[in-house]
Structure formats: C-alpha cells, structure tokens
Design an enzyme around this catalytic site. Structure first.
Site, PDB file in Angstrom:
ATOM      1  N   GLN A 123      -3.185   2.205  15.147  1.00  0.00           N
ATOM      2  CA  GLN A 123      -2.146   2.695  14.118  1.00  0.00           C
ATOM      3  C   GLN A 123      -1.319   3.849  14.830  1.00  0.00           C
ATOM      4  OE1 GLN A 123      -3.730   4.489  10.624  1.00  0.00           O
ATOM      5  NE2 GLN A 123      -1.994   4.924   9.742  1.00  0.00           N
ATOM      6  N   LYS A 154      -4.001  -2.204  10.264  1.00  0.00           N
ATOM      7  CA  LYS A 154      -4.235  -2.362   8.639  1.00  0.00           C
ATOM      8  C   LYS A 154      -4.472  -3.787   8.345  1.00  0.00           C
ATOM      9  CE  LYS A 154      -3.117   2.054   7.496  1.00  0.00           C
ATOM     10  NZ  LYS A 154      -3.910   3.002   6.620  1.00  0.00           N
ATOM     11  N   ASP A 196       0.719  -1.155  -0.019  1.00  0.00           N
ATOM     12  CA  ASP A 196       0.036   0.143  -0.135  1.00  0.00           C
ATOM     13  C   ASP A 196       0.911   1.305  -0.004  1.00  0.00           C
ATOM     14  OD1 ASP A 196      -2.030   1.538  -0.051  1.00  0.00           O
ATOM     15  OD2 ASP A 196      -2.597   1.371   2.069  1.00  0.00           O
ATOM     16  N   GLU A 256     -10.367   3.816   3.992  1.00  0.00           N
ATOM     17  CA  GLU A 256      -9.515   4.349   3.288  1.00  0.00           C
ATOM     18  C   GLU A 256      -9.999   4.287   1.796  1.00  0.00           C
ATOM     19  OE1 GLU A 256      -5.484   4.169   4.274  1.00  0.00           O
ATOM     20  OE2 GLU A 256      -5.670   5.608   5.834  1.00  0.00           O
ATOM     21  N   ASP A 289      -8.878   0.266   2.570  1.00  0.00           N
ATOM     22  CA  ASP A 289      -7.746   0.096   3.293  1.00  0.00           C
ATOM     23  C   ASP A 289      -8.136   0.229   4.774  1.00  0.00           C
ATOM     24  OD1 ASP A 289      -5.226  -0.675   4.468  1.00  0.00           O
ATOM     25  OD2 ASP A 289      -4.599   1.208   4.258  1.00  0.00           O
ATOM     26  N   THR A 326      -8.518  -5.900   4.329  1.00  0.00           N
ATOM     27  CA  THR A 326      -8.589  -5.011   3.251  1.00  0.00           C
ATOM     28  C   THR A 326      -9.534  -5.624   2.161  1.00  0.00           C
ATOM     29  OG1 THR A 326      -6.344  -4.661   3.530  1.00  0.00           O
ATOM     30  CG2 THR A 326      -7.183  -3.624   1.716  1.00  0.00           C
ATOM     31  N   GLU A 329      -9.230   3.984  -2.049  1.00  0.00           N
ATOM     32  CA  GLU A 329      -8.171   3.912  -2.839  1.00  0.00           C
ATOM     33  C   GLU A 329      -8.465   3.199  -3.853  1.00  0.00           C
ATOM     34  OE1 GLU A 329      -4.653   2.151  -0.614  1.00  0.00           O
ATOM     35  OE2 GLU A 329      -5.300   3.355   1.144  1.00  0.00           O
ATOM     36  N   HIS A 359      -3.612  13.925   1.444  1.00  0.00           N
ATOM     37  CA  HIS A 359      -4.014  13.034   2.620  1.00  0.00           C
ATOM     38  C   HIS A 359      -2.889  13.198   3.374  1.00  0.00           C
ATOM     39  CE1 HIS A 359      -4.983   9.425   4.870  1.00  0.00           C
ATOM     40  NE2 HIS A 359      -3.940   8.817   4.575  1.00  0.00           N
ATOM     41  N   GLU A 378      -9.490  12.359   8.000  1.00  0.00           N
ATOM     42  CA  GLU A 378      -9.358  13.533   7.644  1.00  0.00           C
ATOM     43  C   GLU A 378     -10.764  14.339   7.653  1.00  0.00           C
ATOM     44  OE1 GLU A 378      -7.506  14.062   3.435  1.00  0.00           O
ATOM     45  OE2 GLU A 378      -7.317  12.010   3.743  1.00  0.00           O
ATOM     46  N   ARG A 425      -7.292   3.717  13.747  1.00  0.00           N
ATOM     47  CA  ARG A 425      -6.572   4.659  13.717  1.00  0.00           C
ATOM     48  C   ARG A 425      -6.020   4.924  15.293  1.00  0.00           C
ATOM     49  NH1 ARG A 425      -5.636   5.909   8.837  1.00  0.00           N
ATOM     50  NH2 ARG A 425      -7.320   6.399   7.699  1.00  0.00           N
TER      51      ARG A 425
HETATM   52 CA    CA Z   1      -3.890   3.138   2.930  1.00  0.00          CA
END
Ligand code: CA
Length: 442
Positions: free
Chosen positions: A252, A265, A140, A211, A245, A269, A213, A147, A386, A249
């Site tokens: 993380q 993560k 990834d 996320e 993904d 996925t 993507e 971002h 975000e 948080r």
């Molecule tokens: Ca990602």
C-alpha cells in the site's frame, strides 16, 4: 427512516427459546437476512433466529406469506438478495412484521408454525453461508478521524489530516469481485514494495494487516445523473454487516502515490454473513458525531436535520486474533481492539449522498464500507498499523508477539448494538485466516 414499532418491542420473545437467551446475536428483534446452502440443496435466502436459519424457500412453499409481504418473501428466498434490496426498506419492513409474527411466542400462529419447525429451521452448524448479494461495486470510505490522524502522523506529524477530510467523506473505489464470505481463507498476496534501503522487491507481503469496519448494502439506489439528497439517504441504506478490509501495508505504501490503494486492498475483503436491516438497527441510532471546536460545519448538501439527529449508530465493535499456537493449545482468541461506531466523523447518510452527489449511480447490492473504525483511545485502534506502527510489537496473552499478521493467524470481528430499554442485537462474526502466499509461477 425506520420508526420503532412492535417488531422492536423488548417484551417480544421467540418460540425458539435459544433466541431469547441474553447474549444471543439473533433475537426476534434482529431478523437479519443472508444466503445459505445446506449439503445437497440449492443456495437460498434465509433469516437468522437464535442458532437457526429460517429457510425462506421452505417458508414460502409452506404458504406463510400473503398480501404485501409475499413478494418480499419470495425475493428473500432467492440465492442473492439484490431484488429484495431493490424493493427498498418499506418492503423489508412489511416482511419483517410478518416474520416477527410467525416467530414470536404467543403469536397468532405460534403453535401451528412451531409444529413445522423441522421443515422451516436449519441449524446454522449445517449451513454454509454465501455472499448475500451479487456485489456490483464496492466502495471503501475513510471516515474515522482517529484512524486517519494516526496514519497521517507517520508521514506528516505536523499536519496529519488530508485537507479535505473535514469537508467530505474521503473514499476510493475498491474491488467488488474479491469480496469474500466470512470463513473463507485469505491468501497473503505477492506484491511489490520498497525496502527502507531503497531497493524494490516483489514477493509475499511482510506487512499483512486487517481493518475493522462496518459496511452497508445499497437498497434501490439512483439512476445515473440523479443525486440522492441527504433527506432521502436512509431510503437507500438497506442493511449492515461487518467488513474486514485486508490491507498489505508494504504494498500500500509503495503503490498508493498518487492514485491511492490498488493491489494492497483488492486481494480480498471479508464480510459477515448476516445483513442486519436498517429497521432492526433503528433503536441504536445516535446523533451524528459532534464536530470538534474549530472544525468546519459540513456543507449544506451534507447537512440533514434527521441525519444530524440520528445518522450515527451505537455499535460496539471488537477484533480478536487467534494464532496457530493458540489454536493448538486450545486458547480462545485474544481481543486486540474494542471500539464503537460512534467515533466515526461522517454518517452513512453523508457517505451515500456524497457518493451520488456527482450523479454516480448506486445500485441494489452495492457494498459501501465505513473505513477503519478506530476511536481516540489506544484500546480502540482498529488495525495493526495503528496498534504496532510496524515497530512496537503487540504482545498476546500467551506471550506471542505480532507486528503484522502471520500465516495461519485468524482475525475475528464482532459487532453488537446494546441500549437500555431495548433487546441487544448482534452483527454476528466476520472471520478470516491468512493462508501462505502462493509460490510465484515459474
Ligand atoms: Ca479500509
């Protein structure tokens, strides 16, 4: 790099009329590959057309392929598409040309093939979609400056971008074994993190995020020790899908220093089921994103004439949220992100060349994702971290609020490529619902 040809002709229409309707993700100009299973049958490869799947095993059995496309057709009928990907974009193009001829109205055999429709076409509603390939590795990237900047600002407002960001496409090796098909539920992970008061705890994540993507599957790839020059990168970029993904948080933030994300993560996925080939995406290519004034030019090994001219993609990307209450009241999912792949700072070609630049071998069926596709505007923020920063709740149309995803929330990603003079194509959908964390075993 794929050139435009008769398979992209906007005048070309399918004999299956639903594929010709405006807004359809899978017109005859798309023809993405996937793997599916129908009740009582074995898993096999198929090609999406309208709301149907062309059963490649049935099509091969019906003797519809001869000459150059025949071997690719057999590979496209297998229960994983690794061999088809290994054959490269030339083989996929020969197969696409034949598929387009088989499915087009006024094609040389349209009447004969349409008469076999019951045998060849499976309604998508009757098919379970499966992972399209045995994914040996999943990498990834982190290639949206917006971002990265928004995330970095929470830690270092003065200097939010990591020092290497403008010099190389930053990435980490993620987990291949937990890549899941769209529609499979995602369990909230248990994990460890630090609370604001300094205490450390273990339990269900309280900051589950998504996320939005885009990913690509690697085609032939490279032997270990042999890099891939940027001029050859397009030969190894086989096809595209949507990627969610999932990111916890709280876990993380605590675990990522100094080695980067791990359990935050690898919980799961999700990917969309249909792999849109590089050739199908050719009409939607765009110049590599312009560098901002004062930014360093990419080093020579990451600078290719064609990659600069057409290494970007114009893909509209959206994320929707469907909460349990919205589901109960029959409300549709609420759009929470609208962005475009044009916002990415690095191209897929640069990501691939960088990945293999140390001699790391990339193999057919490896999955490589772009990173969160956020753009400059508030509407284009492509994850909750975000949107809410963990402080300012998002308000949904029915008045519900979210800082992070709650159990039962479903995230739906959509992607679509549109350009004047071409028939729009879709990447389809990537869906995933958050299930409660498992009770920790006694
Ligand atoms: Ca990602």
């Amino acid at each position: 790099m794929a050139e435009l040809n008769a398979t992209h002709d906007p005048a070309r229409r399918a004999w299956l009329d639903i594929a010709n309707q405006p807004g359809c993700d899978f017109p005859i100009q798309n023809l993405p590959h996937g793997v599916f299973r129908r009740a009582g049958q074995s898993a096999r490869g198929g090609v999406a057309i309208g709301d149907r799947i062309l059963d490649m095993q049935a099509a091969v059995a019906a003797g519809l392929f001869a000459g150059a496309p025949a071997e690719a057709a057999r590979a496209a009928a297998e229960p994983s598409l690794n061999r088809l990907m290994a054959m490269g974009n030339g083989a996929a193009a020969a197969l696409r040309a034949r598929l387009s001829d088989l499915l087009r109205a006024e094609g040389p055999e349209a009447t004969r093939i349409a008469a076999m429709a019951d045998r060849l076409l499976v309604p998508m509603t009757e098919a379970e979609m499966l992972l399209p390939a045995e994914i040996g590795a999943f990498t990834d990237f982190l290639t949206s400056l917006y971002h990265t900047e928004r995330g970095g600002r929470q830690r270092n407002p003065e200097n939010p971008l990591p020092p290497a960001f403008r010099h190389l496409p930053v990435a980490y090796n993620s987990r291949a074994s937990s890549v899941r098909m769209s529609g499979e539920a995602v369990r909230r992970p248990n994990g460890q993190w630090q609370r604001p008061d300094g205490s450390v705890q273990f339990g269900p994540s309280e900051a589950q995020d998504f996320e939005l993507e885009v990913g690509f599957f690697v085609g032939p790839g490279n032997p270990i020790g042999e890099p891939i020059p940027i001029s050859a990168a397009p030969d190894h970029i086989w096809g595209f899908c949507l990627v969610n993904d999932w990111s916890a948080r709280d876990i993380q933030r605590w675990e990522s220093v100094p080695l980067g994300p791990f359990l935050s993560k690898s919980l799961s996925t999700s990917i969309s089921p249909w792999i849109v080939t590089a050739e199908a995406m050719a009409p939607f290519r765009a110049p590599a994103p312009a560098r901002l004034p004062g930014d360093p030019a990419p080093l020579p090994h990451l600078t290719g004439v064609r990659d600069q001219a057409e290494g970007g993609f114009d893909i509209t990307l959206e994320a929707f949220l469907l909460t349990p209450r919205m589901r109960e009241t029959g409300a549709g999912p609420a759009r929470i992100t609208s962005t475009n792949f044009l916002h990415m700072y690095w191209t897929f070609g640069q990501m691939l060349t960088h990945h293999a630049s140390n001699g790391c071998n990339l193999r057919p069926g490896d999955l490589i994702a772009s990173g969160t596709t956020s753009g400059p505007t508030d509407a284009s923020r492509a994850c909750l971290s975000e949107i809410t920063r963990g402080r300012d709740p998002l308000t949904l149309p029915n008045g519900e609020t979210r800082l992070w995803l709650q159990d039962g929330d479903e995230v739906i990603l959509r992607g679509r490529a549109e350009r004047t003079g071409h028939v729009a194509i879709g990447l389809g959908e990537c869906r995933g619902r958050i299930d409660p964390a498992p009770a920790w075993p006694a």
